[in-house]
Design a protein around this motif. Structure first.
Motif, PDB file in Angstrom:
ATOM      1  N   ARG A 234       0.731  -1.610  -0.145  1.00 15.15           N
ATOM      2  CA  ARG A 234      -0.260   0.110  -0.241  1.00 15.15           C
ATOM      3  C   ARG A 234       0.629   1.350  -0.070  1.00 15.15           C
ATOM      4  O   ARG A 234      -0.063   2.611  -0.095  1.00 15.15           O
ATOM      5  CB  ARG A 234      -0.721  -0.101   1.263  1.00 15.15           C
ATOM      6  CG  ARG A 234      -1.651   1.379   1.576  1.00 15.15           C
ATOM      7  CD  ARG A 234      -2.848   0.880   2.442  1.00 15.15           C
ATOM      8  NE  ARG A 234      -2.614   0.122   3.827  1.00 15.15           N
ATOM      9  CZ  ARG A 234      -2.380   1.004   4.355  1.00 15.15           C
ATOM     10  NH1 ARG A 234      -2.162   2.062   4.557  1.00 15.15           N
ATOM     11  NH2 ARG A 234      -1.621   0.302   5.532  1.00 15.15           N
ATOM     12  N   LEU A 235       2.050   1.277   0.752  1.00 19.09           N
ATOM     13  CA  LEU A 235       2.996   2.843   0.529  1.00 19.09           C
ATOM     14  C   LEU A 235       4.071   2.347  -0.031  1.00 19.09           C
ATOM     15  O   LEU A 235       4.247   3.530  -0.691  1.00 19.09           O
ATOM     16  CB  LEU A 235       3.132   2.838   2.124  1.00 19.09           C
ATOM     17  CG  LEU A 235       2.725   2.356   3.240  1.00 19.09           C
ATOM     18  CD1 LEU A 235       3.734   2.540   4.572  1.00 19.09           C
ATOM     19  CD2 LEU A 235       1.959   4.187   3.262  1.00 19.09           C
ATOM     20  N   GLN A 236       3.813   1.679  -0.443  1.00 17.52           N
ATOM     21  CA  GLN A 236       4.316   1.427  -2.670  1.00 17.52           C
ATOM     22  C   GLN A 236       6.722   1.195  -1.536  1.00 17.52           C
ATOM     23  O   GLN A 236       7.117   2.300  -2.616  1.00 17.52           O
ATOM     24  CB  GLN A 236       4.234   2.601  -3.633  1.00 17.52           C
ATOM     25  CG  GLN A 236       3.092   2.321  -4.282  1.00 17.52           C
ATOM     26  CD  GLN A 236       2.550   3.492  -5.036  1.00 17.52           C
ATOM     27  OE1 GLN A 236       3.418   4.463  -5.078  1.00 17.52           O
ATOM     28  NE2 GLN A 236       1.832   2.737  -5.572  1.00 17.52           N
ATOM     29  N   GLY A 237       6.577   0.736  -0.551  1.00 18.71           N
ATOM     30  CA  GLY A 237       8.269   0.772  -0.171  1.00 18.71           C
ATOM     31  C   GLY A 237       8.265  -0.139   0.464  1.00 18.71           C
ATOM     32  O   GLY A 237       7.575  -1.415  -0.398  1.00 18.71           O
ATOM     33  N   ARG A 238       9.421  -0.455   0.262  1.00 15.25           N
ATOM     34  CA  ARG A 238      10.257  -2.172   0.901  1.00 15.25           C
ATOM     35  C   ARG A 238      10.949  -2.129   2.301  1.00 15.25           C
ATOM     36  O   ARG A 238      11.260  -0.892   3.002  1.00 15.25           O
ATOM     37  CB  ARG A 238      11.376  -2.500   0.201  1.00 15.25           C
ATOM     38  CG  ARG A 238      11.994  -3.424  -0.087  1.00 15.25           C
ATOM     39  CD  ARG A 238      12.734  -4.051  -0.887  1.00 15.25           C
ATOM     40  NE  ARG A 238      13.617  -2.937  -1.801  1.00 15.25           N
ATOM     41  CZ  ARG A 238      14.775  -2.453  -0.519  1.00 15.25           C
ATOM     42  NH1 ARG A 238      15.384  -3.290   0.702  1.00 15.25           N
ATOM     43  NH2 ARG A 238      15.491  -1.505  -0.934  1.00 15.25           N
ATOM     44  N   ILE A 239      10.445  -3.215   3.698  1.00 13.41           N
ATOM     45  CA  ILE A 239      10.404  -3.161   4.367  1.00 13.41           C
ATOM     46  C   ILE A 239      12.032  -3.478   4.722  1.00 13.41           C
ATOM     47  O   ILE A 239      12.311  -4.513   3.709  1.00 13.41           O
ATOM     48  CB  ILE A 239       9.020  -4.096   5.547  1.00 13.41           C
ATOM     49  CG1 ILE A 239       7.780  -3.053   5.411  1.00 13.41           C
ATOM     50  CG2 ILE A 239       9.874  -4.143   6.987  1.00 13.41           C
ATOM     51  CD1 ILE A 239       7.220  -4.003   6.373  1.00 13.41           C
ATOM     52  N   ASP A 290      12.227   3.309   0.358  1.00 13.76           N
ATOM     53  CA  ASP A 290      11.769   3.835  -1.519  1.00 13.76           C
ATOM     54  C   ASP A 290      12.434   2.833  -2.471  1.00 13.76           C
ATOM     55  O   ASP A 290      13.092   1.591  -2.204  1.00 13.76           O
ATOM     56  CB  ASP A 290      11.545   5.220  -1.950  1.00 13.76           C
ATOM     57  CG  ASP A 290      12.895   5.985  -2.315  1.00 13.76           C
ATOM     58  OD1 ASP A 290      13.302   5.150  -2.413  1.00 13.76           O
ATOM     59  OD2 ASP A 290      12.401   7.051  -2.020  1.00 13.76           O
ATOM     60  N   ASP A 291      11.830   3.042  -3.950  1.00 16.57           N
ATOM     61  CA  ASP A 291      12.513   2.305  -5.818  1.00 16.57           C
ATOM     62  C   ASP A 291      13.903   2.778  -5.608  1.00 16.57           C
ATOM     63  O   ASP A 291      14.083   1.497  -5.622  1.00 16.57           O
ATOM     64  CB  ASP A 291      11.820   2.005  -6.483  1.00 16.57           C
ATOM     65  CG  ASP A 291      10.479   1.966  -6.134  1.00 16.57           C
ATOM     66  OD1 ASP A 291      10.433   0.476  -5.195  1.00 16.57           O
ATOM     67  OD2 ASP A 291       8.996   1.930  -7.025  1.00 16.57           O
ATOM     68  N   SER A 292      14.468   3.804  -4.650  1.00 16.79           N
ATOM     69  CA  SER A 292      15.844   4.414  -4.704  1.00 16.79           C
ATOM     70  C   SER A 292      16.980   4.352  -3.868  1.00 16.79           C
ATOM     71  O   SER A 292      17.642   4.246  -3.262  1.00 16.79           O
ATOM     72  CB  SER A 292      15.599   5.645  -4.779  1.00 16.79           C
ATOM     73  OG  SER A 292      15.737   6.239  -4.193  1.00 16.79           O
TER      74      SER A 292
END
Length: 687
Positions: A234-239, A290-292
């Protein structure tokens, strides 16, 4: 016939850090208990939440099997007269066992014939056994800290409030820690606090679930992972993966609800490790990238209750986190106003150890030692190594590390970068602490590596010098980890240094602090580090005999010792190794028994086989010396393998221990010469 056993120990909240080890101990103690009671079972399962420890045994027998017990008495010649009648000793033994002398039997043992009594012993029922055994089992569960409460003598991790003990549908009644066992448990403290009755172990887990308690820690963990994954999407992140935090959070809750929150983006200006430390260590929040790969301004907390309005819970956690981050930002900005050199000077007022002086004195000692290492190993890095040593402990006096101790080294690196120090020095300040655990990351540059070795060996030398060696149960200065760190850094960076010289130089810097003779301490430290080296390789699967074969002939250069052991381990896998080893051992064994060293006179070797052995050794020893000079230990072992045929022929055709003393001593001298050559690389008798 079998039934299942359920034991639930209900307590006040047990610290999360206690539970994982408690589960291991509960299982091992249960195995010991059931084996001691001779009760057969199928499986043992242990579970835990902060408020309960649970033991479930499936397929537990309803009693002990009957058995025949054999009680040994006096020797036959003592128990019976020459006429074969029971003596007073025999009659007395029979009476003590509750049998008539006619029932005495004769058995033959390694020590001769003895009388014995065989009695059939009926097994006791399980409930009767567990009535006594379960209270003992509960009190035998070890915790690193335990407590007493009320006026009770019992000690446990936290006060015990209830105990459920069921064998099938029968209650096992006993008293433990001031509580009488029964069949009534309790639900979640806030969501379902009422008591409920357990009719049978089979119903336990489901009844707990209805009372808002996920009693199985593995099930809780999977629920948390599933909830985290949903929020991650949902947050478009990576734990950020954090198994230790996941374990801690699992042990903090009985019910799970993961809730996401956020914080102001301007806090992202703080060093990433600061943000992660505040969220992870102090709030037990999961962090995201985030993706970066940049840290996101979000967090995830795992709640112990089902929130009717998760948004309210999120806002409450955000307020708490904001206060923490405000503190961190204030400390960070205030620390940046102070030079690292000034922080370092403040170490004059910090006691490292009462007998070893201040942290500044320690820094000066390992700085001098690191400089000596740099001159030997990488002279071009001398200034950088010295500067790293001077600044590496400075952040211990910073406000940030005072508040967040986990950030030591990390803040030193960040403050060094902010002050414009070269990157290798900044990295070295952080990495001189590495490795922080067995198998952990190692320093990536010479600054961190050499300062780390110097710091670690100074700590080891200082502690040994004042009698603070590790014991079986205590190692407050983590000397085992420090020694392993020195070993692994040397191996990783291929540092060729003399361990004995390193220890001597460290002790020389402590000469005014030592309470014991330096030479005695040096031997102990050398043996201690050798022991850690041995243990580390043994844990990696290398046979102890292979390790000992090398270490017994010398341990000074860690890199060389490791190369030799690795080469011998490969050599050991040869198909003909067993035959080679037998040949080598024949020489080692016969020379070990000889007390005197005899001079060799080659011209007096008369037998063909002994002359061939001498010629073979002459050629092999020359090649072996070249192999050793090149540090080609694989080839060195292959070279000495060329001796096998000559050795076998010699022992087949030549008698060494002949009557003529001159011939005997000359043959022994030949074997001693070869044995000394072997000892230069390995003592094969250890394998």
């Amino acid at each position: 016939m079998t039934q299942d056993l359920l034991l639930e120990i209900g307590t006040e909240e047990i610290p999360a850090g206690f539970l994982s080890k408690a589960l291991l101990d509960m299982k091992s103690e249960a195995e010991k208990m059931l084996n001691r009671l001779r009760l057969d079972y199928t499986t043992i399962r242990v579970m835990a939440t902060p408020r309960r420890l649970v033991l479930m045994v499936s397929g537990l027998a309803n009693g002990q099997p009957d058995r025949v017990v054999e009680k040994l008495g006096p020797a036959r010649r003592v128990a019976f007269t020459d006429a074969g009648q029971p003596s007073r000793a025999g009659i007395g033994f029979a009476k003590s066992q509750g049998v008539s002398p006619d029932e005495l039997e004769i058995v033959t043992t390694e020590k001769g014939e003895y009388v014995c009594v065989r009695k059939r012993e009926l097994g006791e029922p399980t409930i009767a056994l567990l009535t006594t055994a379960l209270p003992e089992y509960i009190m035998a569960i070890p915790f690193r800290k335990s407590m007493r409460w009320h006026d009770l003598e019992a000690r446990f991790a936290r006060p015990v409030h209830w105990i459920v003990a069921l064998y099938g549908d029968q209650v096992i009644v006993f008293n433990c820690a001031g509580v009488t066992s029964g069949a009534r448990s309790r639900g979640h403290r806030f969501m379902a606090p009422a008591e409920f009755t357990i009719s049978h172990p089979d119903a336990y887990i489901d009844l707990c679930r209805r009372a808002c308690v996920i009693v199985d820690q593995q099930e809780r963990k999977q629920i948390i992972l599933s909830q985290l994954s949903e929020i991650e999407t949902r947050l478009q992140g990576r734990i950020i993966e954090d198994p230790e935090l996941l374990e801690t959070v699992t042990n903090l809750v009985e019910y799970t609800q993961a809730i996401a929150g956020s914080f102001a983006h301007d806090y992202l200006d703080l060093p990433e490790e600061v943000l992660i430390t505040v969220m992870r260590h102090h709030q037990k929040y999961f962090c995201l990238r985030d993706d970066s790969g940049r840290l996101q301004a979000n967090f995830i907390t795992v709640n112990n209750t089902a929130a009717r309005d998760p948004e309210i819970v999120a806002r409450g956690n955000q307020r708490v986190l904001q206060a923490r981050l405000n503190d961190a930002r204030f400390f960070y900005r205030e620390d940046l106003k102070v030079k690292l050199e000034d922080f370092s000077e403040r170490l004059h007022g910090v006691v490292f150890q009462a007998k070893l002086g201040t942290s500044y004195e320690k820094m000066e000692r390992f700085r001098a030692l690191a400089e000596k290492l740099a001159r030997k190993l990488c002279p071009a890095k001398l200034d950088a190594v010295s500067r790293t040593a001077q600044l590496c402990k400075a952040d211990l006096e910073s406000s940030m590390v005072y508040e967040f101790a986990d950030l030591q080294g990390i803040m030193g690196r960040e403050y060094a970068r902010a002050a414009g120090e070269p990157e290798e020095i900044a990295i070295g300040i952080y990495e001189h602490y590495l490795p922080t655990s067995a198998g952990g990351a190692l320093p990536s540059n010479d600054c961190g590596a050499l300062v780390g070795i110097a710091d670690k060996i100074d700590t080891i030398a200082g502690c040994f010098g004042i009698g603070l060696q590790p014991t079986g149960s205590a190692d407050p200065y983590a000397l085992r980890r420090q020694a392993l760190g020195v070993i692994n850094i040397c191996l990783d960076r291929n540092y060729r240094l003399s361990l004995s010289e390193l220890i001597a130089e460290a002790l020389a810097g402590l000469q005014n602090k030592l309470e014991r003779p330096a030479l005695e301490v040096a031997v102990e430290i050398h043996d201690f580090i050798k022991g850690r080296f041995f243990h580390n390789l043994s844990a990696a699967g290398i046979p102890s005999g292979v390790i000992d074969a090398i270490l017994s002939v010398g341990f000074d250069d860690i890199v060389i010792a490791h190369k030799k052991i690795s080469a011998l381990e490969r050599f050991r896998r040869r198909d003909d190794f067993a035959d080679l080893l037998t040949a080598f051992k024949r020489i080692m064994n016969i020379t070990r028994k000889e007390q005197n060293i005899h001079p060799l006179f080659p011209e007096k070797l008369s037998e063909r086989a002994e002359n061939e052995l001498y010629q073979a050794w002459s050629m092999v020893s020359e090649k072996l010396n070249k192999d050793l000079a090149k540090e080609d230990y694989d080839q060195a072992f292959a070279t000495i393998a060329e001796m096998k045929t000559s050795i076998d022929t010699f022992f087949d055709e030549v008698m060494v221990m002949v009557d003529d003393p001159q011939i005997r001593e000359n043959r022994l001298a030949l074997l001693q010469t070869i044995a000394l050559g072997f000892i230069g690389i390995a003592d094969f008798s250890k394998i």
